[in-house]
Design an enzyme around this catalytic site. Structure first.
Site, PDB file in Angstrom:
ATOM      1  N   LEU A  49     -20.277  -2.204 -11.894  1.00 32.56           N
ATOM      2  CA  LEU A  49     -19.899  -3.588 -11.545  1.00 32.56           C
ATOM      3  C   LEU A  49     -19.104  -3.541 -10.190  1.00 32.56           C
ATOM      4  O   LEU A  49     -18.011  -2.711 -10.191  1.00 32.56           O
ATOM      5  CB  LEU A  49     -19.277  -4.256 -12.600  1.00 32.56           C
ATOM      6  CG  LEU A  49     -18.875  -5.775 -12.850  1.00 32.56           C
ATOM      7  CD1 LEU A  49     -20.185  -6.520 -12.548  1.00 32.56           C
ATOM      8  CD2 LEU A  49     -18.089  -6.174 -13.776  1.00 32.56           C
ATOM      9  N   ASP A  50     -19.580  -4.341  -9.291  1.00 34.92           N
ATOM     10  CA  ASP A  50     -18.802  -4.152  -8.205  1.00 34.92           C
ATOM     11  C   ASP A  50     -17.317  -4.397  -8.192  1.00 34.92           C
ATOM     12  O   ASP A  50     -16.861  -5.391  -9.025  1.00 34.92           O
ATOM     13  CB  ASP A  50     -19.396  -5.320  -7.076  1.00 34.92           C
ATOM     14  CG  ASP A  50     -20.387  -4.838  -6.418  1.00 34.92           C
ATOM     15  OD1 ASP A  50     -20.976  -3.778  -6.530  1.00 34.92           O
ATOM     16  OD2 ASP A  50     -20.997  -5.665  -5.615  1.00 34.92           O
ATOM     17  N   THR A  51     -16.332  -3.945  -7.319  1.00 38.15           N
ATOM     18  CA  THR A  51     -15.054  -4.245  -7.500  1.00 38.15           C
ATOM     19  C   THR A  51     -14.673  -5.549  -7.333  1.00 38.15           C
ATOM     20  O   THR A  51     -13.771  -6.163  -8.400  1.00 38.15           O
ATOM     21  CB  THR A  51     -14.354  -3.534  -6.298  1.00 38.15           C
ATOM     22  OG1 THR A  51     -14.602  -1.968  -6.427  1.00 38.15           O
ATOM     23  CG2 THR A  51     -12.761  -3.619  -6.370  1.00 38.15           C
ATOM     24  N   ALA A  52     -15.164  -6.410  -6.502  1.00 33.12           N
ATOM     25  CA  ALA A  52     -14.926  -7.846  -6.357  1.00 33.12           C
ATOM     26  C   ALA A  52     -15.346  -8.718  -7.569  1.00 33.12           C
ATOM     27  O   ALA A  52     -14.895  -9.958  -7.749  1.00 33.12           O
ATOM     28  CB  ALA A  52     -15.459  -8.459  -5.214  1.00 33.12           C
ATOM     29  N   ALA A  53     -16.234  -8.224  -8.479  1.00 34.33           N
ATOM     30  CA  ALA A  53     -16.938  -9.042  -9.403  1.00 34.33           C
ATOM     31  C   ALA A  53     -15.877  -8.643 -10.765  1.00 34.33           C
ATOM     32  O   ALA A  53     -15.347  -7.737 -11.137  1.00 34.33           O
ATOM     33  CB  ALA A  53     -18.250  -8.471  -9.952  1.00 34.33           C
TER      34      ALA A  53
END
Length: 241
Positions: A49-53
């Site tokens: 999961l992307d860091t920003a998500a």
């Protein structure tokens, strides 16, 4: 402080752990923290999961890693928000702005038009941006990393619906197969609109049958005593049912 008996129980704990990851923290950091804090032998995952998500991460504890294929290929569901009128090198709002375009005023009607969205439902071909937003531990800002050129691949979008519109932002609900790059989908939609778009926020709600509603918040997990950890997981017999 855990005693020897508790530590041995955790060594033999084979289970799934559902974690609600906050935005701004790398998924690899969540894994490292869980493994170290609870003295686990092996901690894997069923999808990054992307860091920003934010949202659901399915972690696999010890021998549960043998069943990673049972979950890794499962469909995903998300809710997110895009910002119209801006194009970035990472396809999300944390990247470097490449251009800004005034809105024409018909973006909402297009985003709610099945005929317009037809191109972005069903099988879709994507080429992920070579740039992605990263956030180093201890840093308050995002940096852009060059990951090289990516080959085109196919994913499948079951559902894409605009749930609210407040210019220049459009919120959406999405269900797709594993591998879909949501920020790239948003970028492609923006290109078709003629005004560009960048992913502003993203939250993963489901991975297969597992829901973020049943997950434990990462912050709460940090406060959990090692003796209580076994109550946070889903036993294999239940997870594979």
């Amino acid at each position: 402080m855990a005693n020897l008996t508790q530590l041995r129980l955790l060594e033999n704990l084979n289970a799934f752990l559902l974690v609600d990851k906050p935005s701004g923290i790398a998924f690899s950091t969540v894994i490292k923290v869980v493994k170290r804090k609870f003295n686990l032998v092996k901690v894997g995952h069923a999808g990054s999961l992307d860091t920003a998500a934010s949202g659901l991460m399915v972690l696999l504890i010890n021998d549960a890693n043998k069943y990673v294929s049972n979950v890794m290929g499962a469909d995903r569901e998300y809710e997110g928000r895009m910002r119209l009128g801006v194009k970035t090198d990472t396809h999300d709002i944390n990247g470097r702005i490449l251009s800004e375009t005034p809105l024409a005023g018909d973006e909402e009607s297009k985003l709610r038009d099945d005929a317009f969205l037809k191109e972005f439902k069903g099988d879709v071909f994507q080429t992920e941006s070579r740039y992605c937003s990263v956030r180093k531990e201890g840093s308050a800002t995002y940096e852009v990393a060059d990951t090289g050129e990516h080959s085109a691949f196919m994913a499948h979008v079951y559902r894409f619906e605009v749930t609210s519109f407040e210019s220049p932002y459009a919120s959406f609900d999405l269900k797709a197969t594993k591998g879909l790059i949501v920020r790239t989908l948003v970028n492609d939609i923006g290109e078709a609109l003629g005004c560009s778009a960048a992913l502003d926020s993203l939250r993963r709600k489901k991975v297969g049958k597992f829901s973020v509603e049943d997950a434990i918040a990462f912050e709460k997990l940090l406060e959990t005593d090692i003796k209580d950890f076994s109550s946070c997981v889903i036993p294999l017999s239940e997870a594979l049912r």
